[in-house]
Design a protein around this motif. Structure first.
Motif, PDB file in Angstrom:
ATOM      1  N   GLU A  58       0.828  -1.206   0.000  1.00  0.00           N
ATOM      2  CA  GLU A  58       0.000   0.000   0.000  1.00  0.00           C
ATOM      3  C   GLU A  58       0.864   1.258   0.000  1.00  0.00           C
ATOM      4  O   GLU A  58       0.574   2.230  -0.698  1.00  0.00           O
ATOM      5  CB  GLU A  58      -0.930  -0.001   1.214  1.00  0.00           C
ATOM      6  CG  GLU A  58      -2.033  -1.031   1.137  1.00  0.00           C
ATOM      7  CD  GLU A  58      -2.808  -1.141   2.439  1.00  0.00           C
ATOM      8  OE1 GLU A  58      -2.478  -0.423   3.412  1.00  0.00           O
ATOM      9  OE2 GLU A  58      -3.744  -1.951   2.484  1.00  0.00           O
ATOM     10  N   GLN A  60       3.916   1.528  -1.171  1.00  0.00           N
ATOM     11  CA  GLN A  60       4.537   1.658  -2.486  1.00  0.00           C
ATOM     12  C   GLN A  60       3.563   2.253  -3.499  1.00  0.00           C
ATOM     13  O   GLN A  60       3.936   3.083  -4.327  1.00  0.00           O
ATOM     14  CB  GLN A  60       5.035   0.287  -2.978  1.00  0.00           C
ATOM     15  CG  GLN A  60       6.237  -0.233  -2.238  1.00  0.00           C
ATOM     16  CD  GLN A  60       7.442   0.677  -2.399  1.00  0.00           C
ATOM     17  OE1 GLN A  60       7.670   1.251  -3.448  1.00  0.00           O
ATOM     18  NE2 GLN A  60       8.206   0.801  -1.337  1.00  0.00           N
ATOM     19  N   ILE A  61       2.288   1.854  -3.429  1.00  0.00           N
ATOM     20  CA  ILE A  61       1.272   2.402  -4.332  1.00  0.00           C
ATOM     21  C   ILE A  61       1.088   3.892  -4.068  1.00  0.00           C
ATOM     22  O   ILE A  61       1.016   4.701  -4.993  1.00  0.00           O
ATOM     23  CB  ILE A  61      -0.054   1.633  -4.187  1.00  0.00           C
ATOM     24  CG1 ILE A  61       0.109   0.210  -4.731  1.00  0.00           C
ATOM     25  CG2 ILE A  61      -1.196   2.358  -4.883  1.00  0.00           C
ATOM     26  CD1 ILE A  61      -1.058  -0.697  -4.435  1.00  0.00           C
ATOM     27  N   GLN A  62       1.046   4.285  -2.784  1.00  0.00           N
ATOM     28  CA  GLN A  62       0.913   5.698  -2.434  1.00  0.00           C
ATOM     29  C   GLN A  62       2.093   6.507  -2.967  1.00  0.00           C
ATOM     30  O   GLN A  62       1.916   7.598  -3.508  1.00  0.00           O
ATOM     31  CB  GLN A  62       0.824   5.879  -0.921  1.00  0.00           C
ATOM     32  CG  GLN A  62      -0.493   5.507  -0.318  1.00  0.00           C
ATOM     33  CD  GLN A  62      -0.487   5.720   1.190  1.00  0.00           C
ATOM     34  OE1 GLN A  62       0.522   6.064   1.774  1.00  0.00           O
ATOM     35  NE2 GLN A  62      -1.625   5.495   1.810  1.00  0.00           N
ATOM     36  N   GLN A  64       4.043   5.751  -5.512  1.00  0.00           N
ATOM     37  CA  GLN A  64       4.039   5.785  -6.970  1.00  0.00           C
ATOM     38  C   GLN A  64       2.978   6.738  -7.509  1.00  0.00           C
ATOM     39  O   GLN A  64       3.153   7.343  -8.557  1.00  0.00           O
ATOM     40  CB  GLN A  64       3.816   4.385  -7.533  1.00  0.00           C
ATOM     41  CG  GLN A  64       5.017   3.479  -7.368  1.00  0.00           C
ATOM     42  CD  GLN A  64       4.716   2.052  -7.794  1.00  0.00           C
ATOM     43  OE1 GLN A  64       3.599   1.729  -8.158  1.00  0.00           O
ATOM     44  NE2 GLN A  64       5.729   1.198  -7.732  1.00  0.00           N
ATOM     45  N   GLN A  65       1.876   6.861  -6.799  1.00  0.00           N
ATOM     46  CA  GLN A  65       0.813   7.756  -7.244  1.00  0.00           C
ATOM     47  C   GLN A  65       1.127   9.212  -6.924  1.00  0.00           C
ATOM     48  O   GLN A  65       0.418  10.100  -7.365  1.00  0.00           O
ATOM     49  CB  GLN A  65      -0.516   7.359  -6.603  1.00  0.00           C
ATOM     50  CG  GLN A  65      -1.045   6.045  -7.113  1.00  0.00           C
ATOM     51  CD  GLN A  65      -2.314   5.630  -6.395  1.00  0.00           C
ATOM     52  OE1 GLN A  65      -2.691   6.230  -5.395  1.00  0.00           O
ATOM     53  NE2 GLN A  65      -2.960   4.597  -6.894  1.00  0.00           N
ATOM     54  N   GLY A  66       2.152   9.430  -6.160  1.00  0.00           N
ATOM     55  CA  GLY A  66       2.562  10.795  -5.855  1.00  0.00           C
ATOM     56  C   GLY A  66       1.818  11.415  -4.691  1.00  0.00           C
ATOM     57  O   GLY A  66       1.872  12.618  -4.491  1.00  0.00           O
ATOM     58  N   GLN A  67       1.094  10.602  -3.938  1.00  0.00           N
ATOM     59  CA  GLN A  67       0.410  11.137  -2.776  1.00  0.00           C
ATOM     60  C   GLN A  67       1.451  11.465  -1.710  1.00  0.00           C
ATOM     61  O   GLN A  67       2.296  10.640  -1.378  1.00  0.00           O
ATOM     62  CB  GLN A  67      -0.594  10.125  -2.226  1.00  0.00           C
ATOM     63  CG  GLN A  67      -1.715   9.811  -3.190  1.00  0.00           C
ATOM     64  CD  GLN A  67      -2.613   8.711  -2.663  1.00  0.00           C
ATOM     65  OE1 GLN A  67      -2.367   8.145  -1.605  1.00  0.00           O
ATOM     66  NE2 GLN A  67      -3.652   8.403  -3.416  1.00  0.00           N
TER      67      GLN A  67
END
Length: 100
Positions: A58, A60-62, A64-67
């Motif tokens: 989770e 890593q996804i955050q 990568q999304q730039g959050q």
């Protein structure tokens, strides 16, 4: 000439066993085995805390999304960081002022 080189090489290995110490110990697993090993522990790249695999995915996804992910720091540390940034700005604008 070749037998002389062979004798010299053999004698150097016998007389200098320290060259054999460069080998890894027999208990050390080979790199090929380590590459196939599944790592189930993860650490946060932000604050170094241990994470479960799902939490790590989770995060890593955050990232990568730039959050933006704000690490939690104490107020005193946050204030010190702001003062250091202010000091760096002042030294950039006025390089002749000596700050202690």
């Amino acid at each position: 000439m070749k037998p002389l080189k062979l004798i010299f090489l053999t004698s150097s290995l016998i007389l200098h066993p320290s060259s054999l110490l460069a080998l890894p110990p027999p208990s050390d697993p080979p790199e090929e085995v380590l590459r196939t090993e599944i790592i189930i522990e993860a650490r946060s790249p932000i604050d170094g805390k241990p994470l479960t695999p799902t939490e790590y995915a989770e995060l890593q996804i955050q990232l990568q999304q730039g959050q933006p992910v704000q690490p939690q720091v104490a107020r005193s540390v946050e204030r010190t960081i702001k003062l250091l940034r202010l000091r760096r700005f002042i030294r950039t604008v006025f390089p002749f002022i000596r700050l202690k």
